[in-house]
Design a protein around this motif. Structure first.
Motif, short mmCIF file in Angstrom:
data_model
loop_
_atom_site.label_atom_id
_atom_site.label_comp_id
_atom_site.label_asym_id
_atom_site.label_seq_id
_atom_site.Cartn_x
_atom_site.Cartn_y
_atom_site.Cartn_z
N LYS A 81 28.39 50.94 -75.74
CA LYS A 81 29.82 51.06 -76.04
C LYS A 81 30.41 52.26 -75.27
CE LYS A 81 33.56 50.51 -78.80
NZ LYS A 81 34.48 51.38 -78.15
N SER A 82 29.65 53.36 -75.22
CA SER A 82 30.12 54.55 -74.49
C SER A 82 30.31 54.22 -73.02
CB SER A 82 29.12 55.70 -74.62
OG SER A 82 28.91 56.00 -75.97
N SER A 83 29.37 53.44 -72.46
CA SER A 83 29.46 53.05 -71.04
C SER A 83 30.73 52.24 -70.81
CB SER A 83 28.24 52.22 -70.63
OG SER A 83 27.07 52.96 -70.83
N GLU A 84 31.00 51.29 -71.71
CA GLU A 84 32.20 50.44 -71.56
C GLU A 84 33.46 51.29 -71.63
OE1 GLU A 84 30.02 46.59 -73.58
OE2 GLU A 84 31.61 47.62 -74.71
N ASP A 85 33.48 52.21 -72.59
CA ASP A 85 34.67 53.07 -72.76
C ASP A 85 34.87 53.97 -71.54
OD1 ASP A 85 35.04 51.90 -75.16
OD2 ASP A 85 34.30 53.58 -76.37
N LEU A 86 33.76 54.46 -70.99
CA LEU A 86 33.87 55.30 -69.79
C LEU A 86 34.47 54.50 -68.64
CD1 LEU A 86 30.52 57.30 -69.72
CD2 LEU A 86 32.79 58.32 -69.53
N ILE A 87 33.96 53.29 -68.43
CA ILE A 87 34.43 52.47 -67.30
C ILE A 87 35.93 52.18 -67.44
CG2 ILE A 87 34.27 50.15 -66.28
CD1 ILE A 87 31.22 50.39 -66.55
N LYS A 88 36.38 52.03 -68.70
CA LYS A 88 37.81 51.71 -68.92
C LYS A 88 38.71 52.94 -68.75
CE LYS A 88 36.98 49.12 -72.71
NZ LYS A 88 37.09 48.79 -74.04
#
Ligand code: MRU
Length: 358
Positions: A81-88
């Motif tokens: 989830k952290s990875s997805e939020d970072l990419i966004k």
């Protein structure tokens, strides 16, 4: 590079306090503040609000963001989830997703007990590699500046847009690295610094860092480059990029395209400096590049220091006026003289890039 004579990188890990240290770029040039990032939320916020900015530095900050996520919670779902939020957190600079994917690929090979150690080493490696690549960009780009100097035997006038300086990377910068190398070699340089509305990264950051390195520079309004080129006062343009396609099309800070058009019309060489982490090997059509649209308040309001030394934000537009704030544009490959990379200089084309990056 230096601030008040002291060497800095833009991001580093403080082992003692278990925090990621950054230079808060929203406060420059009026205040120099080093800030701690302690959680994944801090890292995402720093990228969104542009406390850290510039494609390679966003990549480094995202890599350390994964480290902070693991420090908070070593759980796979949380890291995902952290990875997805970072990419966004910022859509255009490809270094962000490149760094997050590289961190996750590394983690996929190891035991969860080792996540923190492995992630920390990989984040450090991403940053060290960027320093090495940017230094090589400088060594390669120096040859172009030297050639101009040998022909002209007088100060080389370089125009740059936004901040593709050391503050946008971990050290050295991309567009500025050949400039720093030329300066160290004793070649007289003068830089025309595009102010770069609306956030003024040129005026606030590029001019600031060049001043700190004692490199002569002059800030110009974004629309001034054209007449300077017509007058023969620009020998070369060097800019950075947030995403360069394998076709050689270059996405960079809004206004880059107009500078490339003016350079083309005036036979001024227009170079783009980039590490390979900024190449998008997948998208082939530049219309598919996600172009970040930021808050129009960045246009309607401006921040500065008043006579008492207080930093203030003021409204500069009619209150009722609408504004549109596209952060990046695309310069088609046909307007780019060449790409300066860590591996050498190549034509801005599929073949040119293939020759360097097999
Ligand atoms: O919006 P910013 O300040 O992150 O944009 C930065 C740029 O456009 C730079 O030119 C680019 O990231 C290259 S940085 C070496």
């Amino acid at each position: 590079m230096k601030i008040e004579g002291k060497e800095y990188r833009t991001i580093w890990f403080d082992e003692e306090n278990k925090a990621v240290k950054i230079i808060d770029q929203t406060k420059l040039p009026h205040q120099f503040i080093i800030k701690d990032l302690k959680t994944i939320k801090d890292a995402i916020n720093a990228i969104k609000t542009m406390e850290v900015r510039g494609a390679p530095l966003i990549g480094g900050a995202a890599a350390y963001g994964i480290v902070l996520a693991i420090m908070e919670n070593n759980d796979l779902e949380f890291i995902k989830k952290s990875s997805e939020d970072l990419i966004k957190s910022r859509p255009t600079a490809i270094n962000l997703q490149w760094a997050v994917h590289r961190m996750n690929n590394k983690l996929s090979l190891v035991n969860p007990n080792d996540f923190l150690n492995i992630a920390l080493n990989e984040a450090k490696e991403i940053c060290n590699e960027d320093v090495k690549f940017c230094k090589n960009i400088g060594i390669n780009g120096l040859k172009i500046i030297e050639e101009i100097y040998n022909k002209k035997n007088d100060t080389v006038n370089i125009l740059t847009h936004c901040n593709a300086g050391w503050l946008a990377t971990i050290n050295w910068g991309t567009a500025t690295s050949p400039i720093y190398h030329a300066h160290k070699k004793g070649i007289p340089i003068h830089v025309w610094v595009d102010e770069t509305r609306p956030r003024n990264q040129g005026a606030n950051l590029t001019s600031y860092e060049l001043n700190e390195e004692q490199i002569p520079n002059t800030i110009i309004a974004d629309n001034t480059g054209g007449i300077l080129m017509q007058r023969g006062e620009v020998d070369i343009c060097i800019v950075g990029t947030d995403r360069t396609l394998s076709t050689g099309d270059v996405c960079n800070k809004i206004g880059t395209y107009l500078k490339a058009l003016a350079a083309h019309d005036n036979n001024v060489p227009f170079y783009v400096a980039l590490p390979s982490s900024t190449i998008d090997w997948d998208i082939k059509d530049f219309k598919e590049i996600p172009i970040e649209e930021r808050n129009p308040e960045e246009l309607s309001h401006i921040e500065g220091k008043d006579e008492e030394g207080n930093v203030k934000k003021v409204l500069i537009y009619p209150k009722k006026s609408k504004a549109k704030n596209l952060a990046f544009d695309i310069t088609p490959a046909k307007y780019v003289t060449g790409l300066i990379t860590e591996k050498g200089i190549c034509e801005a084309s599929t073949q040119g890039l293939k020759n360097l990056f097999k």
